[in-house]
Enzyme design. Structure first.
Site, short mmCIF file in Angstrom:
data_model
loop_
_atom_site.label_atom_id
_atom_site.label_comp_id
_atom_site.label_asym_id
_atom_site.label_seq_id
_atom_site.Cartn_x
_atom_site.Cartn_y
_atom_site.Cartn_z
N ASN A 11 0.69 -1.18 0.02
CA ASN A 11 -0.11 0.13 -0.03
C ASN A 11 0.90 1.37 0.05
O ASN A 11 1.45 1.52 0.92
CB ASN A 11 -0.89 -0.03 1.11
CG ASN A 11 -1.63 1.07 1.37
OD1 ASN A 11 -1.79 2.04 0.37
ND2 ASN A 11 -2.49 1.28 2.50
N LYS A 13 0.07 4.25 -0.28
CA LYS A 13 -0.50 5.60 0.47
C LYS A 13 -0.42 6.83 -0.47
O LYS A 13 -0.40 6.60 -1.54
CB LYS A 13 0.00 5.57 1.72
CG LYS A 13 -0.16 4.30 2.89
CD LYS A 13 0.01 4.46 4.26
CE LYS A 13 -0.06 3.18 4.86
NZ LYS A 13 -0.04 2.94 6.30
N HIS A 98 -9.40 1.03 5.14
CA HIS A 98 -8.07 1.43 5.63
C HIS A 98 -8.45 2.28 6.94
O HIS A 98 -8.95 3.03 6.99
CB HIS A 98 -7.11 1.89 4.91
CG HIS A 98 -5.67 1.72 5.33
ND1 HIS A 98 -5.21 2.47 6.18
CD2 HIS A 98 -4.63 0.94 5.19
CE1 HIS A 98 -4.25 2.43 6.47
NE2 HIS A 98 -3.59 1.18 6.04
N GLU A 100 -6.44 4.63 7.98
CA GLU A 100 -6.56 6.00 7.60
C GLU A 100 -7.66 6.61 7.12
O GLU A 100 -8.01 7.83 7.39
CB GLU A 100 -5.35 6.25 6.85
CG GLU A 100 -3.89 5.84 7.89
CD GLU A 100 -2.69 5.50 7.05
OE1 GLU A 100 -2.76 5.30 5.57
OE2 GLU A 100 -1.85 4.68 7.31
N GLY A 178 2.96 2.25 10.74
CA GLY A 178 3.92 3.38 10.73
C GLY A 178 4.57 3.51 11.96
O GLY A 178 5.26 4.65 12.11
P1 13P Z 1 3.32 0.27 7.60
O1 13P Z 1 3.83 -0.87 6.94
O2 13P Z 1 4.08 1.57 6.97
O3 13P Z 1 3.30 0.16 8.96
O4 13P Z 1 1.73 0.52 7.22
C1 13P Z 1 0.79 -0.46 7.12
C2 13P Z 1 -0.33 -0.08 6.30
O5 13P Z 1 -1.16 0.75 6.72
C3 13P Z 1 -0.78 -0.88 5.08
O6 13P Z 1 -2.03 -0.87 4.90
#
Ligand code: 13P
Length: 257
Positions: A11, A13, A98, A100, A178
């Protein structure tokens, strides 16, 4: 029990302009030229890079996914993107719900449900994301939160979810995203087995046995093998570590690392 083909998904993002995305995806495809395809691989770049990446990824072992979709097919919905549009841009997968999206953009279980249905209608494979926050885990609410996310997020559509090849779940504990703070493999396994039991009860045992349940949250080359060794962890949804082709390749080839 049915063997489940692992799915390693990236992902991206809100990272990478179109040229940056083309360069990264091209480098990944080169690195995977001899890949034995022991896992299915997918990347979900920003919408703007989808059409270009569908050309870069053609004929490669890397499938294309989007990070969201709107539930109507078309109409006066400024700024939104529909399932058929994603299919026409070369997508096979779409992330839905997700954390977020839930945290910053008002996503709730009821809208997750509409998006999952729209994805299935378009022939896309929805990857339904669920996960508890740190305070919910600390309060002992992890399983009730996940139960609610699944029950409401998949409400009324369980009947069309009986083919386990047509959808997937990603368990992403919010506190692990993250943060560098990965769930232990035991914590991941505990939740994944809960999710599989939920699916067995709601949809059926055969669906549950075939369904891929991905783990997400600070997955790195150094922890992927341990997570994948868990019986109910069938893949990973990788954020930060999927942005660099060399690092993501190491995750994809976890069996050999
Ligand atoms: P990270 O691998 O950066 O922790 O993010 C995970 C994530 O949200 C994947 O959708």
């Amino acid at each position: 029990m049915m063997a489940r083909m692992p799915l390693i998904a990236g992902n991206w993002k809100m990272y990478k302009t179109v040229p940056e995305a083309v360069e990264t995806a091209g480098a990944l495809v080169q690195r995977l030229a001899d890949y034995d395809e022991s896992a299915q691989v997918m990347i979900a770049p920003p919408f703007t890079a989808l059409a270009a990446l569908s050309r870069v990824l053609e004929g490669s072992p890397v499938a294309l996914g989007a990070q969201n979709l709107f539930w109507e097919k078309e109409g006066a919905f400024t700024g939104e993107i529909s399932g058929p549009m994603l299919v026409s841009a070369g997508c096979r997968f779409v992330l839905i719900g997700h954390s977020e999206r839930r945290q910053y953009f008002g996503e709730i279980d009821e809208t997750v449900c509409k998006r999952v249905r729209a994805a299935l209608d378009a022939g896309l494979i929805p990857v339904v994301c669920i996960g508890e926050t740190e305070s919910q885990r600390d309060a002992g609410e992890t399983f009730s939160i996940l139960d609610k996310q699944l029950s409401n997020g998949l409400k009324d559509i369980v009947l069309v979810l009986n083919d386990p090849a047509k959808w997937a779940v990603a368990y992403e504990p919010v506190w692990a995203i993250g943060t560098g703070k990965t769930a232990t493999s035991a914590q991941a396994q505990e939740v994944h087995s809960f999710v599989r039991e939920w699916v067995a009860k709601a949809v059926g045992q055969t669906t549950a046995d075939g369904l891929r349940i991905l783990y997400g949250g600070s997955v790195k080359p150094g922890n992927i093998a341990e997570l994948m060794a868990m019986p109910d962890v069938d893949g990973a949804l990788v954020g930060g570590a999927s942005l660099d082709p060399e690092t993501f390749e190491k995750i994809i080839r976890y069996q050999k690392s």
